[in-house]
Structure formats: structure tokens, C-alpha cells
Design a protein around this motif. Sequence first.
Motif, short mmCIF file in Angstrom:
data_model
loop_
_atom_site.label_atom_id
_atom_site.label_comp_id
_atom_site.label_asym_id
_atom_site.label_seq_id
_atom_site.Cartn_x
_atom_site.Cartn_y
_atom_site.Cartn_z
N ARG A 124 67.30 25.85 70.48
CA ARG A 124 65.90 25.53 70.16
C ARG A 124 65.26 26.66 69.35
O ARG A 124 64.51 26.40 68.40
CB ARG A 124 65.10 25.31 71.45
CG ARG A 124 65.39 23.99 72.16
CD ARG A 124 64.68 23.93 73.50
NE ARG A 124 63.23 24.09 73.34
CZ ARG A 124 62.42 24.43 74.33
NH1 ARG A 124 62.91 24.67 75.55
NH2 ARG A 124 61.13 24.52 74.12
N ASP A 143 58.23 36.84 68.29
CA ASP A 143 57.01 36.32 68.92
C ASP A 143 56.67 34.93 68.36
O ASP A 143 56.29 34.03 69.11
CB ASP A 143 55.83 37.26 68.68
CG ASP A 143 55.93 38.52 69.52
OD1 ASP A 143 56.36 38.41 70.69
OD2 ASP A 143 55.57 39.60 69.04
N GLU A 144 56.81 34.78 67.04
CA GLU A 144 56.50 33.50 66.41
C GLU A 144 57.47 32.41 66.86
O GLU A 144 57.07 31.27 67.10
CB GLU A 144 56.52 33.64 64.89
CG GLU A 144 55.38 34.48 64.34
CD GLU A 144 55.55 34.82 62.87
OE1 GLU A 144 54.53 35.08 62.20
OE2 GLU A 144 56.70 34.83 62.38
N ALA A 146 59.19 32.39 69.72
CA ALA A 146 58.91 32.11 71.14
C ALA A 146 57.70 31.20 71.29
O ALA A 146 57.69 30.27 72.10
CB ALA A 146 58.70 33.42 71.89
N LYS A 147 56.67 31.46 70.49
CA LYS A 147 55.45 30.64 70.54
C LYS A 147 55.74 29.22 70.08
O LYS A 147 55.21 28.25 70.64
CB LYS A 147 54.37 31.27 69.66
CG LYS A 147 53.03 30.56 69.72
CD LYS A 147 51.99 31.27 68.87
CE LYS A 147 50.65 30.54 68.92
NZ LYS A 147 49.63 31.22 68.07
N GLU A 148 56.59 29.09 69.06
CA GLU A 148 56.92 27.77 68.50
C GLU A 148 57.59 26.87 69.54
O GLU A 148 57.36 25.66 69.57
CB GLU A 148 57.86 27.96 67.30
CG GLU A 148 58.32 26.68 66.64
CD GLU A 148 57.25 26.00 65.81
OE1 GLU A 148 57.49 24.86 65.39
OE2 GLU A 148 56.17 26.60 65.60
N ILE A 149 58.43 27.46 70.41
CA ILE A 149 59.14 26.64 71.41
C ILE A 149 58.54 26.80 72.81
O ILE A 149 59.11 26.34 73.80
CB ILE A 149 60.65 26.99 71.46
CG1 ILE A 149 60.88 28.45 71.86
CG2 ILE A 149 61.29 26.69 70.11
CD1 ILE A 149 62.36 28.79 72.05
N ASP A 150 57.37 27.49 72.87
CA ASP A 150 56.63 27.66 74.13
C ASP A 150 57.49 28.32 75.21
O ASP A 150 57.62 27.82 76.34
CB ASP A 150 56.12 26.29 74.62
CG ASP A 150 55.07 26.44 75.71
OD1 ASP A 150 54.39 27.49 75.75
OD2 ASP A 150 54.92 25.51 76.53
N MET A 151 58.10 29.44 74.85
CA MET A 151 58.92 30.19 75.79
C MET A 151 58.50 31.65 75.77
O MET A 151 57.87 32.12 74.82
CB MET A 151 60.41 30.10 75.41
CG MET A 151 60.99 28.70 75.40
SD MET A 151 61.26 28.04 77.06
CE MET A 151 62.50 29.17 77.69
N GLU A 152 58.85 32.37 76.82
CA GLU A 152 58.61 33.81 76.84
C GLU A 152 59.54 34.50 75.84
O GLU A 152 60.71 34.10 75.69
CB GLU A 152 58.87 34.38 78.24
CG GLU A 152 57.88 33.91 79.30
CD GLU A 152 56.49 34.47 79.07
OE1 GLU A 152 56.38 35.59 78.51
OE2 GLU A 152 55.52 33.79 79.42
N LYS A 153 59.04 35.54 75.19
CA LYS A 153 59.83 36.26 74.20
C LYS A 153 61.12 36.80 74.80
O LYS A 153 62.18 36.75 74.17
CB LYS A 153 59.00 37.42 73.61
CG LYS A 153 59.73 38.26 72.58
CD LYS A 153 58.81 39.29 71.95
CE LYS A 153 58.41 40.35 72.95
NZ LYS A 153 57.65 41.45 72.30
#
Length: 258
Positions: A124, A143-144, A146-153
Motif C-alpha cells: 500500500r 510522512d506524506e 503514511a498520511k496517504e494510507i492513514d498509517m503511522e510513519k
Amino acid sequence: MALNKVEICGVNTSKLPLLSEQQKEELFEKIEQGDQQAREEYIKGNLRLVLSVIQRFGNSNENADDLFQVGCIGLMKAIDNFDRSLHVKFSTYAVPMIIGEVRRYLRDNNSIRVSRSLRDIAYRAISAKERLLKTTNKEPTLDEIAKEIDMEKEQVLFALDAIASPVSLHEPLYQEGGDTLYLMDQVGDKKNTEESWIENISLKEAMKHLTEREKRIIDLRFFRGKTQTEVAEEISISQAQVSRLEKNALRSMKHYLS
């Protein structure tokens, strides 16, 4: 993996065609108009690129023919998605796509067992990275992604590390016109910068103006980390003499460098 053989997948690698920049431009204009024959010719004209990219995976146990085929898939994806309006060389765009395709293949055939959940997160993240790269035309940050797939970095990083294969810094990434680009060429070195090299050269030049004893003291004190007492014992003089000679040497070097 034997990558030095002449024939791979029925292709004589010693006779692969090489397109000029003008030929590439003309063919791509035809490709954009839907000319399949031009696409085939463009693919054949870039097989050297695939061959040079898969050289970096020479330490893997995979069959060279299989890797070459996978690399060709990456090449075709690059051709189908390349946007000439970005004014980027095709090879610059294609190399990461070919590498990505080969890495995906190696991950799917990796003998090291990685949990399904970790693999899912990693895939993902890779898909998100490719989407962001395509929409923003720049390499996305962790960070980008992780944010895109809504997960912790941290979860994303752990998952990507779990499926990654170790790579030598001395393995070639790409080769064109006799010039080889190695992985180490792409790794930043914040310690050995050009400024630090110039500084070291200047210090060595300044030390040439010292006496042999002063050179020895500066070397022992500042390059080997010895105390004045240790230096005094090593060269058989008093600590006070070491201190005086050290100050004279530093004054002389400072004068030269200024």
C-alpha cells in the motif's frame, strides 16, 4: 545469476540497437499518436537500459531471463506513462520504474517469510508513493506516504524495511555511454563534504611550514588525541616544552591560514 551471457530471453545483447535522441523524439511522437510499431521499436531501442539496470541485482539467485522480462515490463510501463512535457530525459524517468518492477518481483519471490499484514502495508505504501510521485512530480516523504494510507510513519517504515533486500553500495544502478552510476553516488555524505576536504588540505599545507618536532606534536595532540603529558613522555621532553611548542605551532599555522 549469469548476467554476462550474450543471449537473454532469446535476445542477443551484443547486438541491441541504440537510438539517437532525435530518433527517440520522432518515435515518441508516433507513440503518442497510437503507433504500435513505433512503440515496439522504442522498446527495442531501450533494452540496453533494462540490461544495465538489472546488473545491480547480480547478487540475487534469480534467473537472468526472468529479471530481464520483468525489467521489460517496467520499461513498457515507463513508455506508457512518460510525459514529455515535463522536459525530463526518458532514462531518468524509466530507471526507477524498471528498478521498482524488479524489486516487486524479488519481494514476491523472497524466500524470507514476512507476515501478510506487513506485506500489505508495504505494498500500500509503495502504491501510494507511486501515486504521489505521479501527481506531484517529486519524491514523497515518509510522512506524506503514511498520511496517504492513514498509517503511522513507524509502521510504514517497519513494513518497508521488512520486505527490502540488502543492496551493496558498490552495485551499479545504471550505465550509459561507458559511465556507471553506483548506489553510493546517490548517498549523501554530510561528513566528507567538499568544504571539509578543502579544510583538511589547507591544514596539511600549513603543517608543512612547521619544524619536524612541531609536526609531531600537532599530529599526536590533534590527530591522535593524546594529552600534553602523554606527548611529553613519548618524545622525551617536559610537558611545559610541549605546551610552548604547541602554541608556537598553532600560531604559525593560524598565520599561514589567514
